[in-house]
Design a protein around this motif. Structure first.
Motif, short mmCIF file in Angstrom:
data_model
loop_
_atom_site.label_atom_id
_atom_site.label_comp_id
_atom_site.label_asym_id
_atom_site.label_seq_id
_atom_site.Cartn_x
_atom_site.Cartn_y
_atom_site.Cartn_z
N GLU A 146 2.34 -1.66 4.86
CA GLU A 146 2.14 -3.09 4.66
C GLU A 146 2.19 -3.47 3.18
O GLU A 146 2.80 -4.48 2.81
CB GLU A 146 0.78 -3.49 5.25
N SER A 228 2.59 -11.61 4.53
CA SER A 228 1.32 -11.12 5.07
C SER A 228 0.55 -10.34 4.01
O SER A 228 -0.67 -10.40 3.95
CB SER A 228 1.57 -10.25 6.30
N GLU A 232 -3.29 -11.52 2.33
CA GLU A 232 -4.25 -10.60 2.92
C GLU A 232 -5.67 -11.01 2.55
O GLU A 232 -5.95 -11.36 1.40
CB GLU A 232 -3.98 -9.18 2.45
N GLU A 369 -0.60 -5.78 14.15
CA GLU A 369 -0.06 -7.09 14.54
C GLU A 369 -1.07 -7.88 15.37
O GLU A 369 -1.29 -9.07 15.17
CB GLU A 369 1.23 -6.92 15.34
N TYR A 372 -4.33 -8.83 13.19
CA TYR A 372 -4.13 -9.54 11.92
C TYR A 372 -4.86 -10.87 11.97
O TYR A 372 -4.82 -11.56 12.99
CB TYR A 372 -2.63 -9.77 11.69
N PRO A 373 -5.62 -11.25 10.91
CA PRO A 373 -5.62 -10.74 9.53
C PRO A 373 -6.66 -9.65 9.22
O PRO A 373 -6.99 -9.45 8.05
CB PRO A 373 -5.90 -12.00 8.73
N ARG A 445 0.95 -11.14 12.77
CA ARG A 445 1.48 -10.95 11.41
C ARG A 445 2.93 -11.38 11.34
O ARG A 445 3.35 -12.05 10.38
CB ARG A 445 1.32 -9.49 11.00
N GLU A 449 4.61 -14.43 9.05
CA GLU A 449 5.71 -14.23 8.11
C GLU A 449 6.90 -15.12 8.43
O GLU A 449 7.59 -15.62 7.53
CB GLU A 449 6.11 -12.76 8.10
#
Length: 469
Positions: A146, A228, A232, A369, A372-373, A445, A449
């Motif tokens: 990542e 992403s 973060e 995924e 996330y987050p 995620r 994006e």
């Protein structure tokens, strides 16, 4: 430095990413070699560390294996906190220190002049325990992908880390077979072969130490490689863990991930069980299966990067595993009759190992995924903790079933090995049905994006329109 070409060259990747990826893969490989090397030569290990008098009651090889699995569960939890609070690089550096210290103590334990078998075994188990603590690297797989790689390369970076596990298994299986004699007479007690084996491993352990302390400078790059990464959020670790455990879909992914982990460990049991049917392949089925799975996992990783169809890949994996495990169980009803049996058995084991190896990076990506987050180190840490626990439990379950008298008569060589393989096939089928009916990963995620990319494109179009006016 390489730039992303889709959003006004906003996101970049740096050459340093290759150093940190190389350091991580070498660290993992050398650490797994320490785990596997003694397990690959059980009788020789027990003779060397316990001597002729204590050989029959010796459990040095068994304890060495179990220590790794027990410690893996503990350090997965500790690693989540350490990687989240201090970052990827300090976590890897600490793991590299544990790795080389453990290897050095194991090297001392294998000096032939140390004739006190209590201290031989004590030092070996102490070194193994310290080396096992290096397994906190499990929680940084997805974090490295990542933080340092473009979204289109994340799965491939994850696969590279996962493949280093398989490379460690191959080297840890083949090196002892080459260096240590096949016989385990009392002469091995004064042999230098174990010292040479541990010396090679200890020297290689210096490579990640050099890379991580000299060439790697930071946990994250100066600028992010994706939207992403840029956005973060670093929240409390406990809150992240609770958020993962409250997510029903993530809990389903834990079940599928853990069962795949356990099925892979069942391959090690099966490689021994086939000897009860007249095969004499030693450690070669594991080595062959592992080599095959390294190439297949990398190929599937590229497909995952291009398509992002994690669920589809996971379903295909689960289906193929169930079919091949069932086919192998049925094939082992017959005893060994010729070389073609070895080919068929090794082929089935290779397919099973490939699918299990593929699911590790794919499962990590799905977990990241879906949650996330929540930080990658937390979601992958939770997955690995449950996976290691299942792996540890399955070992005892399969051997307990082998020692039982249920269904099959426990009088022949290997006891009720059929029941152990029946259980292995049953959880493989269960894994497929759980994945088929309940696996519904979210792509939080990826959606974030894509929205960021659309926003950038809209801004670019607006600026272009204003300039024209």
């Amino acid at each position: 430095m390489e730039k992303h070409s889709t959003t006004e060259n906003e996101y970049r990747v740096y050459t340093e990413r290759w150093f940190i990826l190389l350091a991580t893969t070498v660290l993992i490989s050398t650490n797994i070699m320490q785990w596997v090397s003694f397990s690959a030569q059980i009788d020789q290990t027990n003779m060397f560390f316990c001597g002729p008098d204590g050989f029959h009651d010796c459990s040095a090889a068994f304890l060495s294996n179990q220590i790794y699995q027990i410690v893996a569960v503990i350090v997965s939890i500790i690693g989540m906190y350490f990687a989240t609070v201090f970052g990827t690089l300090p976590t890897l550096r600490l793991a590299a220190v544990f790795n080389i210290v453990g290897a050095s103590i194991r090297l001392v334990s294998s000096i032939p002049s140390l004739q006190n078998f209590f201290w031989r075994q004590f030092l070996m188990l102490l070194g193994t325990s310290i080396a096992a603590a290096a397994q906190m690297y499990f929680v940084v797989f997805s974090k490295i992908a990542e933080s340092w790689f473009f979204p289109r390369n994340r799965a491939s970076a994850n696969v590279a880390c996962s493949n280093s596990l398989e490379l460690g298994v191959v080297l840890g299986t083949l090196l002892p077979s080459v260096i240590i004699p096949a016989t385990y007479t009392k002469d091995i007690v004064g042999s230098w072969t174990f010292f040479y084996l541990n010396a090679i491993i200890a020297v290689v352990c210096l490579i990640p130490l050099f890379l991580l302390f000299i060439l790697c400078r930071r946990s994250v790059p100066k600028t992010p490689p994706s939207a992403s990464s840029q956005h973060e959020v670093n929240g409390p670790v406990t809150r992240g863990i609770l958020k993962c455990l409250k997510d029903r879909q993530f809990l389903i992914q834990i079940v599928v991930y853990s069962i795949n982990f356990a099925i892979a460990n069942g391959i090690i049991y099966t490689s021994n069980a086939i000897n009860y049917r007249g095969y004499n392949l030693k450690g070669y089925p594991i080595a062959i299966a592992t080599l095959v799975c390294m190439f297949s996992a990398y190929f599937v990783g590229i497909i995952a990067d291009r398509t992002r169809k994690f669920k589809t890949i996971a379903l295909i994996n689960a289906f193929v595993i169930a079919i091949c495990v069932l086919a192998l169980r049925m094939y082992l009803i017959k005893t060994y009759t010729g070389w073609w049996d070895s080919v068929i058995v090794c082929t089935l084991l290779s397919i099973i190992m490939s699918c299990c190896a593929i699911h590790t990076p794919i499962g990590n990506e799905m977990g990241v995924e879906t949650t996330y987050p929540v930080q990658e180190s937390i979601s992958t840490g939770v997955l690995n903790t449950f996976g290691q626990t299942w792996l540890f439990a399955l070992y005892f379950v399969m051997y307990a079933l082998q020692d039982s008298n249920w269904i099959y008569n426990n009088k022949g060589k290997g006891g009720s090995w059929e029941l152990a393989l029946d259980f292995w096939a049953a959880i493989s089928i269960l894994n497929f049905f759980v994945a088929l009916f309940f696996l519904r990963p979210r792509y939080n995620r990826l959606q974030m994006e894509e929205e960021a990319q659309r926003t950038q494109e809209a801004i670019r179009e607006s600026v272009s329109t204003i300039c024209k006016d």
